[in-house]
Design a protein around this motif. Structure first.
Motif, short mmCIF file in Angstrom:
data_model
loop_
_atom_site.label_atom_id
_atom_site.label_comp_id
_atom_site.label_asym_id
_atom_site.label_seq_id
_atom_site.Cartn_x
_atom_site.Cartn_y
_atom_site.Cartn_z
N THR A 43 0.82 -1.21 0.00
CA THR A 43 0.00 0.00 0.00
C THR A 43 0.84 1.25 0.00
N SER A 45 1.71 2.80 2.59
CA SER A 45 1.50 3.46 3.88
C SER A 45 2.44 2.86 4.93
N ASP A 143 -2.26 11.98 -0.82
CA ASP A 143 -1.63 11.23 0.26
C ASP A 143 -1.28 12.18 1.40
N ILE A 267 0.31 8.06 4.74
CA ILE A 267 -0.89 7.33 4.34
C ILE A 267 -1.07 7.48 2.83
N HIS A 268 -0.94 6.34 2.14
CA HIS A 268 -1.12 6.29 0.69
C HIS A 268 -2.55 5.86 0.39
N LYS A 269 -3.30 6.72 -0.27
CA LYS A 269 -4.73 6.47 -0.49
C LYS A 269 -4.96 5.68 -1.78
#
Length: 269
Positions: A43, A45, A143, A267-269
């Motif tokens: 992900t 994140s 992000d 945080i990678h969306k």
């Protein structure tokens, strides 16, 4: 005649059974190639508590110190100690340099910090440019990067009203995912996108400079062209003071102390 027919029928039945058994023994089912279990799609994140700075390189973090002249340490395990400023011909008395971690899991040093020792000329004229560069991660517009940061507020020269001054930048490389920050104090390499600057006016920390209590910083990735997404990007913390130093430097009386970073979340969306 009927008995002969029964006899031959029996022989034929036995022959069919033998052939069937023989065929069954010779039959081998097609080999089935086991399929590997697919790895989970990363992900991008991650959370970093900075409990052990010596482990960061193995996680993909990169340390670069472009300060001039270069000092004894760039980014390192969180600094939290007492020193006697009188021994350094500054303010009289023992002061605490650094601070306890915002999120301590093992001890008060469970954070990452950079301080005045990144540059080798601390009271004359010098420039600080020390980088802590994240691992390469998938990155897209929207992000988020959050972390806590703090700096000291120490009156190093009460006679002349000089207190500590610190500055922290966060920059993005949305070009090639490398850790290229250039080779001198003013260069930024591929980290051309500035998304945070704690103290661009170079004010003393006590007068609106870098936060002097742990403060949560929330940043959003932006500026990625095209689809707004790249397979590998990086962000970097830069401890940056150009041409400073107590009683020296064109920026006046600027005395860096120490800046800390703790509880980072990407945080990678």
């Amino acid at each position: 005649m009927k008995n002969y027919n029964k006899f031959y029928a029996a022989i034929l039945s036995i022959a069919v059974i033998v052939i069937a058994i023989s065929c069954e023994k010779d039959f081998k089912p097609a080999a089935v190639t086991p399929q590997p279990t697919p790895s989970p799609v990363p992900t991008g994140s991650f959370i970093e508590e900075f409990t052990n700075a010596s482990d960061l390189s193995s996680k993909g973090w990169v340390f670069v110190n472009n300060s001039d002249p270069i000092g004894e340490a760039g980014w390192r395990q969180g600094r939290y100690e007492q020193i006697n400023l009188a021994n350094k011909k500054l303010a009289t008395g023992v002061v605490t340099v650094g601070f306890p971690a915002y999120s301590a899991q093992n001890d008060p040093h469970d954070f990452i910090s950079c301080d005045i020792t990144a540059c080798g000329n601390q009271t004359g004229s010098g420039s600080w440019s020390a980088w802590l560069i994240s691992p390469a991660v998938p990155m897209k517009n929207g992000d988020s990067i959050t972390f806590y940061t703090i700096a000291n507020d120490i009156e190093v020269d009460p006679t002349n009203g000089i207190s500590t001054t610190d500055r922290l930048q966060v920059r993005l490389n949305i070009t090639d995912g490398s850790a290229d920050v250039g080779t001198d104090t003013s260069s930024v390499g591929k980290f051309t996108r500035l998304i945070y600057d704690s103290n661009p006016r170079m004010a003393m920390n006590s007068a609106g400079g870098h936060p002097t209590t742990w403060r949560l910083i929330r940043l959003v990735v932006s500026g990625i062209p095209g689809s707004g997404s790249i397979p590998a990007g990086r962000f970097a913390f830069r401890y940056y003071i150009h041409d400073g130093g107590l009683y020296g430097g064109s920026n006046g009386d600027i005395f860096p102390s120490v800046v800390g970073v703790d509880q980072l979340k990407f945080i990678h969306k």
